[in-house]
Motif scaffolding. Structure first.
Motif, PDB file in Angstrom:
ATOM      1  N   LYS A 278      -0.327 -24.105  18.595  1.00  0.00           N
ATOM      2  CA  LYS A 278      -1.801 -24.095  18.944  1.00  0.00           C
ATOM      3  C   LYS A 278      -2.729 -23.736  17.560  1.00  0.00           C
ATOM      4  O   LYS A 278      -3.744 -24.303  17.362  1.00  0.00           O
ATOM      5  CB  LYS A 278      -2.283 -23.515  20.208  1.00  0.00           C
ATOM      6  CG  LYS A 278      -1.750 -23.888  21.497  1.00  0.00           C
ATOM      7  CD  LYS A 278      -2.289 -23.076  22.552  1.00  0.00           C
ATOM      8  CE  LYS A 278      -2.046 -23.747  24.043  1.00  0.00           C
ATOM      9  NZ  LYS A 278      -2.508 -23.012  24.924  1.00  0.00           N
ATOM     10  N   LYS A 279      -2.226 -22.635  16.920  1.00  0.00           N
ATOM     11  CA  LYS A 279      -2.813 -21.920  15.838  1.00  0.00           C
ATOM     12  C   LYS A 279      -2.897 -22.965  14.698  1.00  0.00           C
ATOM     13  O   LYS A 279      -3.588 -22.826  13.759  1.00  0.00           O
ATOM     14  CB  LYS A 279      -2.214 -20.623  15.313  1.00  0.00           C
ATOM     15  CG  LYS A 279      -0.804 -20.768  15.034  1.00  0.00           C
ATOM     16  CD  LYS A 279      -0.178 -19.525  14.187  1.00  0.00           C
ATOM     17  CE  LYS A 279       1.221 -19.425  14.010  1.00  0.00           C
ATOM     18  NZ  LYS A 279       1.226 -20.392  12.690  1.00  0.00           N
ATOM     19  N   ASP A 280      -1.953 -23.894  14.533  1.00  0.00           N
ATOM     20  CA  ASP A 280      -1.911 -24.905  13.372  1.00  0.00           C
ATOM     21  C   ASP A 280      -2.464 -26.310  13.798  1.00  0.00           C
ATOM     22  O   ASP A 280      -2.787 -27.141  12.979  1.00  0.00           O
ATOM     23  CB  ASP A 280      -0.537 -25.201  13.089  1.00  0.00           C
ATOM     24  CG  ASP A 280       0.281 -24.241  12.709  1.00  0.00           C
ATOM     25  OD1 ASP A 280      -0.317 -23.444  11.741  1.00  0.00           O
ATOM     26  OD2 ASP A 280       1.407 -23.770  12.875  1.00  0.00           O
TER      27      ASP A 280
ATOM     28  N   VAL B 100       2.966 -27.444   8.738  1.00  0.00           N
ATOM     29  CA  VAL B 100       3.363 -26.391   9.802  1.00  0.00           C
ATOM     30  C   VAL B 100       4.570 -25.594   9.470  1.00  0.00           C
ATOM     31  O   VAL B 100       4.541 -24.545   9.580  1.00  0.00           O
ATOM     32  CB  VAL B 100       3.577 -27.181  11.078  1.00  0.00           C
ATOM     33  CG1 VAL B 100       3.998 -26.303  12.256  1.00  0.00           C
ATOM     34  CG2 VAL B 100       2.112 -27.876  11.636  1.00  0.00           C
ATOM     35  N   ASP B 101       5.791 -26.579   9.146  1.00  0.00           N
ATOM     36  CA  ASP B 101       7.040 -25.985   8.561  1.00  0.00           C
ATOM     37  C   ASP B 101       7.109 -26.378   7.235  1.00  0.00           C
ATOM     38  O   ASP B 101       7.653 -27.412   6.702  1.00  0.00           O
ATOM     39  CB  ASP B 101       8.196 -26.289   9.454  1.00  0.00           C
ATOM     40  CG  ASP B 101       9.428 -25.671   9.169  1.00  0.00           C
ATOM     41  OD1 ASP B 101       9.643 -24.966   7.935  1.00  0.00           O
ATOM     42  OD2 ASP B 101      10.325 -25.736   9.850  1.00  0.00           O
ATOM     43  N   LYS B 102       6.706 -25.389   6.078  1.00  0.00           N
ATOM     44  CA  LYS B 102       6.670 -25.838   4.763  1.00  0.00           C
ATOM     45  C   LYS B 102       7.920 -26.239   4.152  1.00  0.00           C
ATOM     46  O   LYS B 102       8.186 -26.870   3.344  1.00  0.00           O
ATOM     47  CB  LYS B 102       5.962 -24.746   4.034  1.00  0.00           C
ATOM     48  CG  LYS B 102       4.398 -24.540   4.399  1.00  0.00           C
ATOM     49  CD  LYS B 102       3.909 -23.406   3.488  1.00  0.00           C
ATOM     50  CE  LYS B 102       2.321 -23.311   3.618  1.00  0.00           C
ATOM     51  NZ  LYS B 102       1.886 -23.204   4.807  1.00  0.00           N
TER      52      LYS B 102
ATOM     53  N   LYS C 210      -7.174 -37.488  17.734  1.00  0.00           N
ATOM     54  CA  LYS C 210      -6.599 -36.178  18.596  1.00  0.00           C
ATOM     55  C   LYS C 210      -5.379 -36.044  18.726  1.00  0.00           C
ATOM     56  O   LYS C 210      -4.540 -36.794  18.696  1.00  0.00           O
ATOM     57  CB  LYS C 210      -7.539 -36.434  20.343  1.00  0.00           C
ATOM     58  CG  LYS C 210      -9.013 -36.502  20.303  1.00  0.00           C
ATOM     59  CD  LYS C 210      -9.498 -36.983  21.475  1.00  0.00           C
ATOM     60  CE  LYS C 210      -8.928 -38.253  22.089  1.00  0.00           C
ATOM     61  NZ  LYS C 210      -9.731 -38.421  23.437  1.00  0.00           N
ATOM     62  N   VAL C 211      -5.044 -34.666  18.752  1.00  0.00           N
ATOM     63  CA  VAL C 211      -3.730 -34.112  18.713  1.00  0.00           C
ATOM     64  C   VAL C 211      -3.376 -33.456  19.988  1.00  0.00           C
ATOM     65  O   VAL C 211      -4.345 -32.583  20.451  1.00  0.00           O
ATOM     66  CB  VAL C 211      -3.319 -33.390  17.555  1.00  0.00           C
ATOM     67  CG1 VAL C 211      -1.845 -32.992  17.398  1.00  0.00           C
ATOM     68  CG2 VAL C 211      -3.603 -34.157  16.240  1.00  0.00           C
ATOM     69  N   ASP C 212      -2.489 -33.471  20.726  1.00  0.00           N
ATOM     70  CA  ASP C 212      -2.144 -32.664  22.036  1.00  0.00           C
ATOM     71  C   ASP C 212      -0.437 -32.323  21.788  1.00  0.00           C
ATOM     72  O   ASP C 212       0.444 -33.518  21.413  1.00  0.00           O
ATOM     73  CB  ASP C 212      -2.424 -33.473  23.269  1.00  0.00           C
ATOM     74  CG  ASP C 212      -2.066 -32.433  24.410  1.00  0.00           C
ATOM     75  OD1 ASP C 212      -2.045 -31.254  24.284  1.00  0.00           O
ATOM     76  OD2 ASP C 212      -1.585 -33.086  25.462  1.00  0.00           O
ATOM     77  N   SER C 213      -0.411 -31.166  21.864  1.00  0.00           N
ATOM     78  CA  SER C 213       1.325 -30.854  21.399  1.00  0.00           C
ATOM     79  C   SER C 213       1.570 -29.436  22.091  1.00  0.00           C
ATOM     80  O   SER C 213       0.696 -28.460  22.503  1.00  0.00           O
ATOM     81  CB  SER C 213       1.325 -30.459  19.809  1.00  0.00           C
ATOM     82  OG  SER C 213       2.616 -30.144  19.580  1.00  0.00           O
ATOM     83  N   VAL C 214       2.945 -29.421  22.442  1.00  0.00           N
ATOM     84  CA  VAL C 214       3.619 -28.066  23.266  1.00  0.00           C
ATOM     85  C   VAL C 214       4.789 -27.986  22.547  1.00  0.00           C
ATOM     86  O   VAL C 214       5.704 -28.740  22.176  1.00  0.00           O
ATOM     87  CB  VAL C 214       3.987 -28.587  24.727  1.00  0.00           C
ATOM     88  CG1 VAL C 214       4.623 -27.244  25.111  1.00  0.00           C
ATOM     89  CG2 VAL C 214       2.353 -28.587  25.526  1.00  0.00           C
ATOM     90  N   VAL C 215       5.102 -26.819  21.737  1.00  0.00           N
ATOM     91  CA  VAL C 215       6.081 -26.409  21.039  1.00  0.00           C
ATOM     92  C   VAL C 215       7.456 -26.474  21.775  1.00  0.00           C
ATOM     93  O   VAL C 215       7.674 -26.222  22.994  1.00  0.00           O
ATOM     94  CB  VAL C 215       5.987 -25.052  20.380  1.00  0.00           C
ATOM     95  CG1 VAL C 215       6.965 -24.393  19.838  1.00  0.00           C
ATOM     96  CG2 VAL C 215       4.737 -24.653  19.585  1.00  0.00           C
TER      97      VAL C 215
END
Length: 458
Positions: A393-395, A406-408, A436-441
């Motif tokens: 969420k922070k990204d 997000v993952d360099k 728009k973006v929706d995501s769950v890790v």
């Protein structure tokens, strides 16, 4: 050239306008009062004329006394009688300063006119007289000394009041101008301070005026946008320098290796050349993407628009991707057989491939990519879904920033420059679309692209 201050200009303007209005109003008042007074003077002279004519109807000249004449005319007037041949035969006045006697004028009826003699104004009334006691002509000379004195006094009084009012108005205008321009002066000083100290300072000025409050609000918003733009530009330069530095260092290292002893070793030479070419390709791609991002977003829609069936275009791209990546499964769904849209075909393909390619990079376990299209309420929605790593969420709010990863470490391995999503969003925005973006890790990531009605083919 030194400009005049707004305070002085405002004071001069208000003072001048107020003084002009006062002067016009005074002239208007004096003019109509003069007309009224002139009518009163004329009525007095006419009334005296009729009174003396009535007196001549009742008595002969020998019977008329000074008392009778004084009852018919005022102390300031003069009575002159002419015989039927125009010879003056009688004069009477109690005004020692009235030495003016007009020339005879033969008239058939009452005549009134205004004349001047020795810089003095008079009203002269002529009337023929034909009674049983007298036949001839009568003239009443009515001096306008009182009238002239009143008008001159009014002009002097208006001038004194005007100059006094001018001085008072100038002082009041200066005070009010100072109060009105005070917020602007404070604004200017604060702006100079912000220019000196940087964007961190915000403009906080107490003001009772709507216009200056709006100006402060607009200025603070502008400074916030400038600060954001400056930070983005700074970050962009730093990231671009970092991205270019790594491949250039690699190329330089391999060229040095070749120069020292690799040119005599075919294996080292071939390996160094392959790596150098790969890094040059990376640099070329990075420069192309930077150039694309540097273009004005409004110029994108300046290219020729195509009427395309987005379902067909998506299915065609998926068909090609299945051949290139047989280990991935691609699923497509739509609530319409065909959804037509006015968009540049290359832009649509570029945007689609960026999102699908990004989804594939971060879904290396399930390898299942879904693409859904929907037409509802005259809006087109395209969803690209993967079931990979997900985005914290922070990204989420930063993934469309240039060079953001997000993952360099993983992005470097996949060969990305961190510009793909920025380019895709720029293309979407150029067609008045939103993303728009929706995501769950570790579960899914869903990219939703929505195009408004204006670009739908009707």
């Amino acid at each position: 050239m030194k400009h005049q201050s707004l305070k002085t200009k405002l004071m001069m303007l208000t003072t001048t306008i107020t003084f002009i209005i006062f002067a016009l109003f005074s002239m208007f008042i004096i003019y109509f009062i003069s007309l009224y007074l002139k009518d009163q003077e004329t009525d007095t002279a006419t009334r005296s004329t009729y009174d003396t004519v009535n007196l001549l109807k009742t008595k002969t000249l020998g019977q008329i006394t000074s008392t009778d004449i004084n009852a018919a005319i005022t102390d300031a007037q003069k009575l002159v009688l002419y015989d039927k041949f125009g010879r003056p035969i009688f004069e009477e006045t109690h005004n020692d300063n009235l030495d003016y006697t007009p020339k005879f004028e033969k008239v058939n009826q009452l005549k009134i006119y205004e004349t001047k003699h020795n810089n003095k104004s008079y009203i002269v009334v002529y009337v023929p007289v034909n009674t049983s006691y007298f036949t001839g002509y009568e003239a009443i000379i009515h001096p306008l000394d009182n009238y002239d004195s009143i008008i001159k006094f009014m002009i002097v009084l208006a001038s004194i009041f005007g100059l006094t009012a001018l001085f008072i108005i100038a002082i009041i205008s200066y005070i009010f101008s100072s109060q009105i321009t005070k917020p602007i002066t404070i604004l200017s000083d604060k702006m100079k301070q912000i220019r000196r100290d940087g964007f961190q300072e915000k403009l906080v000025v107490p003001t009772n005026y709507e216009e200056t409050s709006d100006m402060i609000h607009t200025f603070n918003n502008m400074m916030e946008q400038l600060e954001v733009s400056f930070d983005q530009q700074k970050q962009f330069v730093e990231d671009a320098s970092h991205e270019l530095r790594t491949p250039l260092q690699i190329i330089q290292g391999h060229l040095n290796l070749i120069q020292r002893w690799g040119k005599n070793n075919p294996e080292v030479l071939e390996e160094s050349l392959d790596i150098s070419i790969e890094e040059m390709t990376r640099i070329t791609k990075l420069v192309e993407e930077l150039l694309l991002l540097s273009k004005d977003s409004r110029s994108n829609t300046g290219q020729e628009l195509d009427t395309i069936d987005i379902n067909y275009e998506i299915q065609s791209r998926i068909k090609s991707l299945r051949k290139l990546h047989p280990d991935y499964s691609f699923n497509f769904q739509s609530n319409f057989n065909a959804i037509r849209m006015n968009i540049n075909r290359y832009h649509f393909e570029q945007m689609l491939l960026i999102f699908i390619d990004n989804a594939m990079k971060y879904d290396t376990k399930n390898k299942n990519i879904e693409v859904h299209t929907n037409l509802k309420n005259r809006n087109i929605t395209i969803d690209i879904i993967d079931h990979g790593l997900g985005i914290p969420k922070k990204d989420l709010e930063f993934i469309f920033d240039r060079f953001y990863r997000v993952d360099k470490s993983r992005s470097r391995k996949e060969g990305g420059n961190g510009l793909g999503l920025s380019i895709a969003k720029k293309l979407i925005n150029s067609y008045d679309g939103i993303v728009k973006v929706d995501s769950v890790v570790n579960e899914y990531t869903k990219i939703s692209v929505v195009f408004k009605e204006s670009f739908i083919n009707k």
